[in-house]
Every structure is written in C-alpha cells, then in structure tokens.
Design an enzyme around this catalytic site. Structure first.
Site, mmCIF file in Angstrom:
data_model
loop_
_atom_site.group_PDB
_atom_site.id
_atom_site.type_symbol
_atom_site.label_atom_id
_atom_site.label_comp_id
_atom_site.label_asym_id
_atom_site.label_seq_id
_atom_site.Cartn_x
_atom_site.Cartn_y
_atom_site.Cartn_z
ATOM 1 N N ARG A 150 -32.431 -12.735 -35.316
ATOM 2 C CA ARG A 150 -31.323 -13.703 -35.440
ATOM 3 C C ARG A 150 -30.704 -13.590 -36.838
ATOM 4 O O ARG A 150 -29.490 -13.681 -37.000
ATOM 5 C CB ARG A 150 -31.815 -15.131 -35.206
ATOM 6 C CG ARG A 150 -32.394 -15.412 -33.837
ATOM 7 C CD ARG A 150 -31.396 -15.499 -32.729
ATOM 8 N NE ARG A 150 -30.385 -16.492 -32.914
ATOM 9 C CZ ARG A 150 -29.472 -16.789 -31.985
ATOM 10 N NH1 ARG A 150 -29.466 -16.147 -30.815
ATOM 11 N NH2 ARG A 150 -28.549 -17.681 -32.213
ATOM 12 N N LYS B 141 -23.839 -5.473 -26.780
ATOM 13 C CA LYS B 141 -22.837 -5.951 -25.819
ATOM 14 C C LYS B 141 -21.720 -4.920 -25.597
ATOM 15 O O LYS B 141 -21.602 -3.944 -26.352
ATOM 16 C CB LYS B 141 -22.283 -7.289 -26.312
ATOM 17 C CG LYS B 141 -23.324 -8.418 -26.320
ATOM 18 C CD LYS B 141 -22.696 -9.752 -26.728
ATOM 19 C CE LYS B 141 -23.729 -10.862 -26.741
ATOM 20 N NZ LYS B 141 -23.101 -12.184 -27.059
ATOM 21 N N ASN C 143 -19.030 -10.399 -29.681
ATOM 22 C CA ASN C 143 -19.784 -10.440 -30.936
ATOM 23 C C ASN C 143 -20.974 -9.473 -30.976
ATOM 24 O O ASN C 143 -21.969 -9.712 -31.651
ATOM 25 C CB ASN C 143 -20.192 -11.883 -31.273
ATOM 26 C CG ASN C 143 -21.091 -12.498 -30.220
ATOM 27 O OD1 ASN C 143 -21.441 -11.840 -29.250
ATOM 28 N ND2 ASN C 143 -21.476 -13.733 -30.428
ATOM 29 N N GLU D 117 -36.359 -13.560 -20.727
ATOM 30 C CA GLU D 117 -35.267 -12.581 -20.751
ATOM 31 C C GLU D 117 -35.804 -11.149 -20.580
ATOM 32 O O GLU D 117 -35.192 -10.336 -19.883
ATOM 33 C CB GLU D 117 -34.488 -12.721 -22.060
ATOM 34 C CG GLU D 117 -33.710 -14.029 -22.139
ATOM 35 C CD GLU D 117 -33.069 -14.301 -23.492
ATOM 36 O OE1 GLU D 117 -32.416 -15.350 -23.617
ATOM 37 O OE2 GLU D 117 -33.222 -13.482 -24.419
ATOM 38 N N HIS E 202 -26.736 -9.703 -28.626
ATOM 39 C CA HIS E 202 -27.474 -10.908 -28.240
ATOM 40 C C HIS E 202 -28.891 -10.785 -28.761
ATOM 41 O O HIS E 202 -29.478 -9.695 -28.714
ATOM 42 C CB HIS E 202 -27.547 -11.073 -26.714
ATOM 43 C CG HIS E 202 -28.663 -11.988 -26.285
ATOM 44 N ND1 HIS E 202 -28.529 -13.355 -26.296
ATOM 45 C CD2 HIS E 202 -29.949 -11.747 -25.918
ATOM 46 C CE1 HIS E 202 -29.693 -13.907 -25.936
ATOM 47 N NE2 HIS E 202 -30.566 -12.946 -25.691
ATOM 48 N N ARG F 36 -23.166 -8.779 -36.973
ATOM 49 C CA ARG F 36 -21.907 -9.390 -36.525
ATOM 50 C C ARG F 36 -20.832 -9.351 -37.610
ATOM 51 O O ARG F 36 -19.653 -9.157 -37.312
ATOM 52 C CB ARG F 36 -22.175 -10.808 -36.020
ATOM 53 C CG ARG F 36 -22.805 -10.788 -34.612
ATOM 54 C CD ARG F 36 -23.341 -12.133 -34.226
ATOM 55 N NE ARG F 36 -23.669 -12.229 -32.801
ATOM 56 C CZ ARG F 36 -24.400 -13.199 -32.281
ATOM 57 N NH1 ARG F 36 -24.894 -14.151 -33.060
ATOM 58 N NH2 ARG F 36 -24.648 -13.233 -30.972
ATOM 59 N N PHE G 210 -16.173 -21.508 -21.813
ATOM 60 C CA PHE G 210 -16.046 -20.048 -21.979
ATOM 61 C C PHE G 210 -16.957 -19.272 -21.029
ATOM 62 O O PHE G 210 -17.017 -18.044 -21.111
ATOM 63 C CB PHE G 210 -16.336 -19.651 -23.434
ATOM 64 C CG PHE G 210 -17.683 -20.072 -23.943
ATOM 65 C CD1 PHE G 210 -18.832 -19.337 -23.660
ATOM 66 C CD2 PHE G 210 -17.815 -21.213 -24.734
ATOM 67 C CE1 PHE G 210 -20.079 -19.724 -24.127
ATOM 68 C CE2 PHE G 210 -19.068 -21.614 -25.213
ATOM 69 C CZ PHE G 210 -20.198 -20.856 -24.902
ATOM 70 N N THR H 254 -23.001 -16.605 -34.749
ATOM 71 C CA THR H 254 -22.287 -16.308 -33.499
ATOM 72 C C THR H 254 -20.832 -15.917 -33.772
ATOM 73 O O THR H 254 -20.310 -14.973 -33.181
ATOM 74 C CB THR H 254 -22.325 -17.547 -32.577
ATOM 75 O OG1 THR H 254 -23.677 -18.006 -32.476
ATOM 76 C CG2 THR H 254 -21.787 -17.224 -31.193
HETATM 77 P P1 GTP Z 1 -26.304 -14.920 -27.865
HETATM 78 O O1 GTP Z 1 -27.320 -14.191 -28.671
HETATM 79 O O2 GTP Z 1 -25.359 -14.005 -27.136
HETATM 80 O O3 GTP Z 1 -26.948 -15.959 -26.965
HETATM 81 O O4 GTP Z 1 -25.405 -15.647 -28.951
HETATM 82 P P2 GTP Z 1 -25.725 -16.950 -29.788
HETATM 83 O O5 GTP Z 1 -27.095 -17.474 -29.476
HETATM 84 O O6 GTP Z 1 -25.407 -16.646 -31.210
HETATM 85 O O7 GTP Z 1 -24.634 -17.959 -29.240
HETATM 86 P P3 GTP Z 1 -24.694 -18.935 -27.979
HETATM 87 O O8 GTP Z 1 -25.993 -18.804 -27.246
HETATM 88 O O9 GTP Z 1 -24.260 -20.277 -28.447
HETATM 89 O O10 GTP Z 1 -23.518 -18.339 -27.067
HETATM 90 C C1 GTP Z 1 -23.770 -17.260 -26.199
HETATM 91 C C2 GTP Z 1 -22.596 -16.317 -26.230
HETATM 92 O O11 GTP Z 1 -21.489 -16.950 -25.641
HETATM 93 C C3 GTP Z 1 -22.112 -15.908 -27.611
HETATM 94 O O12 GTP Z 1 -22.838 -14.851 -28.177
HETATM 95 C C4 GTP Z 1 -20.692 -15.481 -27.313
HETATM 96 O O13 GTP Z 1 -20.664 -14.153 -26.778
HETATM 97 C C5 GTP Z 1 -20.301 -16.461 -26.227
HETATM 98 N N1 GTP Z 1 -19.551 -17.570 -26.804
HETATM 99 C C6 GTP Z 1 -20.032 -18.607 -27.543
HETATM 100 N N2 GTP Z 1 -19.030 -19.423 -27.915
HETATM 101 C C7 GTP Z 1 -17.897 -18.889 -27.395
HETATM 102 C C8 GTP Z 1 -16.524 -19.272 -27.417
HETATM 103 O O14 GTP Z 1 -16.137 -20.276 -28.001
HETATM 104 N N3 GTP Z 1 -15.652 -18.450 -26.751
HETATM 105 C C9 GTP Z 1 -16.074 -17.326 -26.080
HETATM 106 N N4 GTP Z 1 -15.166 -16.566 -25.427
HETATM 107 N N5 GTP Z 1 -17.340 -16.939 -26.038
HETATM 108 C C10 GTP Z 1 -18.241 -17.708 -26.687
HETATM 109 MG MG MG Z 2 -27.834 -17.794 -27.519
#
Ligand code: GTP
Ligand code: MG
Length: 140
Positions: free
Chosen positions: A87, A11, A114, A128, A117, A104, A59, A93
C-alpha cells in the site's frame, strides 16, 4: 514482523502502456517477492465479484468497465509486512495525492485509472488470492 502475502493487480492502464516491468521493478526494489503472476483478461463477473464492496458507489459501473477493458496482470506478493508495504509503495488512490516515488505518482493516469490494486488487509488478501490463483500456481 510477520511474513505476509498480499494480492496485486497491474490494471489495464498499466498493461496498455507496457508498464508491467517498470511496476515489477518497483515492487522488487521494495523487497517484495512476486511468488505468483499471470496475465489475464478479467471477465465482467470476476470484476463485479472482486469489487463487490464498491457496488453501491457511483463509480462502480465505470470501475468494472475499466477492469475488463484490457488485460491485467494478477500477482501474489510476499514479504515482511507485505500488505502495508505494498500500500505504501502504491501511493494514494488519487495519483495527485500520492507521495513522490510511489507507483501511482509515477504512473497512474487518474483516480479511476490508477495502475495498481493492493489488498487492504491480510484477511481480504487471502480471499482475493483464492479468487485468482490455485495453490500450485503460488511458489514461495
Ligand atoms: P484498490 O487497490 O484498487 O482497491 O484501490 P484503493 O484501495 O486505493 O481504493 P478504493 O478501494 O477506495 O477504490 C477501488 C478502486 O475504485 C480505485 O483503485 C479506483 O480504481 C476506483 N475508484 C475509486 N474512487 C473512484 C472515483 O471517484 N472514480 C472512479 N472512476 N474510480 C474510482
Ligand atoms: Mg481498495
């Protein structure tokens, strides 16, 4: 155990801090092979499509702005159990909840910024991957 492919993004917070190599080293150390990789500037449309599942979340706007704020590196990773393995090495996350040694925990700045992805299942990985790569760009 099955050989799988997963989709990865380094990212904007990672590319901005010159961490592409550091993250790739952790990926390779875990036994995953980077079989496709390119550095791109994501368009707003690409980011909105990619994270469409989060459209209703508070968000969402912030997430899209972040993903287009600087270059990203998109990747296809291959290996045994690749989806779950990636993962695991990404960590939670929220970096404050991520296990020691994870990408992370080591590098992420916040729950939003973070660093990486990774797909959450093989079917979402397939969707994807085709959003960002054509078949001849993936060399396994
Ligand atoms: P990804 O691999 O990026 O999909 O992350 P994830 O699967 O661990 O988390 P999720 O799919 O729930 O959320 C996708 C992305 O949204 C996260 O990686 C963060 O970058 C963003 N995100 C999630 N929660 C928050 C939040 O509370 N605030 C903000 N600003 N961003 C968030
Ligand atoms: Mg995700």
């Amino acid at each position: 155990m099955a050989i799988e492919r997963t989709f990865s993004i380094l990212k904007p917070d990672a590319t901005a801090r010159n961490l592409t190599g550091a993250v790739n080293a952790l990926i390779e150390k875990a036994g995953l092979r980077i079989i496709a990789q390119k550095r791109i500037r994501m368009t707003r449309e690409q980011a909105e499509t990619f994270y469409a599942v989060h459209k209703a979340r508070p968000f969402f706007g912030e997430l899209v702005e972040f993903m287009i704020s600087a270059p990203v590196v998109v990747q296809v990773l291959e290996g045994e159990n690749a989806v779950l393995k990636y993962r695991e090495i990404m960590g939670a996350t929220d970096p404050s909840k991520a296990a020691d040694g994870t990408i992370r925990k080591l590098h992420a700045k916040s729950v939003g910024e973070n660093s990486v992805h990774g797909s959450d299942a093989t079917d979402t990985a397939a969707v994807e991957i085709v959003q960002f790569f054509s078949g001849n760009e993936i060399v396994g």
